[in-house]
Design an enzyme around this catalytic site. Structure first.
Site, PDB file in Angstrom:
ATOM      1  N   ALA A 180       0.867  -1.182   0.000  1.00 16.76           N
ATOM      2  CA  ALA A 180       0.000   0.000   0.000  1.00 16.76           C
ATOM      3  C   ALA A 180       0.897   1.224   0.000  1.00 16.76           C
ATOM      4  CB  ALA A 180      -0.881  -0.020   1.241  1.00 16.76           C
ATOM      5  N   GLY A 229       0.731  -5.129   0.762  1.00 17.63           N
ATOM      6  CA  GLY A 229      -0.446  -5.229  -0.105  1.00 17.63           C
ATOM      7  C   GLY A 229      -0.127  -5.864  -1.451  1.00 17.63           C
ATOM      8  N   GLU A 242       4.564  -5.373   7.199  1.00 19.56           N
ATOM      9  CA  GLU A 242       3.739  -4.352   7.862  1.00 19.56           C
ATOM     10  C   GLU A 242       4.110  -4.133   9.328  1.00 19.56           C
ATOM     11  OE1 GLU A 242       2.525  -6.622   5.796  1.00 19.56           O
ATOM     12  OE2 GLU A 242       0.909  -5.814   4.577  1.00 19.56           O
TER      13      GLU A 242
END
Ligand code: CO8
Length: 281
Positions: free
Chosen positions: A66, A111, A134
């Site tokens: 992301a 992502g 993450e």
């Protein structure tokens, strides 16, 4: 179709969707995720499209996650909304009634790894890198990674990747069952020697890699879209119910397959010792 952050093209019954933000290593911002949904819906509705390839523009990255710069502005409400929306879009990919192939040409992180996992099949260039980093950003995966990774590679290995944030090679991803195959295609000179870039590294032959992916896909496409769709549907719907229910879905779709022209053609061709010509009907 025109998008700000995607390239979309249909050729030979294959829709190729390229995430096109190479300056940000194809990171997914909200607009890109929304465009991905439109592209997937178009591919789903287009009868000329029998399969989809998702890849990244350039030779460095599939999707590096992301967009962290955009993500950093999220509060709890926006963060949850953003995750739910992305999950729905990635579910639309995994529920598509046509095969969706991730052609992973570099970084598939966060992502990006989740996008690859939402696809039905993953083919990687040998230089690709995978991971769910993450935790190093103070978040956890939000596009289905905590759910799809254990289902693909088993709980123990998935937990290790999820909580360590370790980045792994394409070869390791292949050993874990995260990718189906790894391809080794480099730009070469007239003597067949790899061309090195300014950092002394070999350069990925993106076209060569995509050609390998399409060669694999051509075998799937030769079977006709109807039975491919039924096989995808039986396996996917069965994955979220009991064995009994799953087998009932399988039997229903098996019965439906027996009503198709392709069934008559496939069985006749076998008996007559000739190559089947499937029509997708
Ligand atoms: N977001 C935004 N920009 C990025 C991203 C990203 N994920 N990744 C790279 N970029 C940008 C860099 O900022 C840089 O831009 P600029 O030139 O303007 O500074 C450019 O791409 C090139 O990157 P680098 O200079 O860092 O290139 P390197 O070769 O040195 O490093 C790496 C490559 C290792 C891939 C490095 O860029 C990196 O670590 N990127 C981040 C990887 C990451 O942590 N991904 C996970 C993101 S979080 C996530 O995906 C959560 C998904 C679920 C969200 C749920 C919704 C709430």
């Amino acid at each position: 179709m025109d998008f700000n952050n995607l390239l979309y093209e249909v050729a030979d019954n294959i829709a190729t969707i390229k995430i096109n933000r190479p300056k940000a290593l194809n990171a997914l911002n909200a607009e890109t995720v929304n465009e991905l949904y439109s592209a997937i819906r178009s591919a789903g509705f287009d009868d000329d499209v029998h399969a989809v390839i998702i890849t990244g523009e350039g030779n460095r990255s599939f999707v590096a996650g992301a967009d962290i710069k955009e993500l950093a502005t999220n509060g709890p409400i926006e963060g949850k909304d953003f995750a739910v929306r992305g999950q729905r879009i990635f579910n639309a990919i995994s529920m598509l009634k046509k095969p969706v192939i991730a052609a992973i040409n570099g970084f598939a992180l966060g992502g990006g790894c989740e996008l690859a996992m939402a696809c039905h099949i993953r083919y990687a260039h040998t230089s690709a890198k995978f991971g769910q980093p993450e935790v190093g950003l103070g978040i956890i995966p939000g596009y289905g990674g905590t759910q799809r990774l254990p289902r693909l590679i088993g709980m123990g290995l998935a937990l290790e990747l999820l909580i360590s944030g370790e980045i792994i090679s394409a070869q390791r991803a292949y050993e874990l069952g995260l990718v189906n195959a790894v391809f080794d295609s480099w730009v070469v000179d007239d003597n067949g020697e790899p061309v090195l870039n300014e950092k002394g590294r070999k350069t990925m032959d993106v076209e060569g890699f995509l050609a390998e992916v399409k060669k694999k896909l051509s075998v799937i496409l030769s079977h006709g879209p109807v039975v491919v769709r039924f096989a995808l549907e039986a396996a996917r719907r069965g994955a979220s119910c009991s064995l009994d229910e799953g087998q009932r879905i399988e039997a229903d779709l098996f019965g439906l397959a027996c009503t198709t022209d392709d069934f008559k053609e496939g069985t006749s061709a076998f008996i007559e010792k000739r190559k089947a010509e499937f029509k997708g009907k």
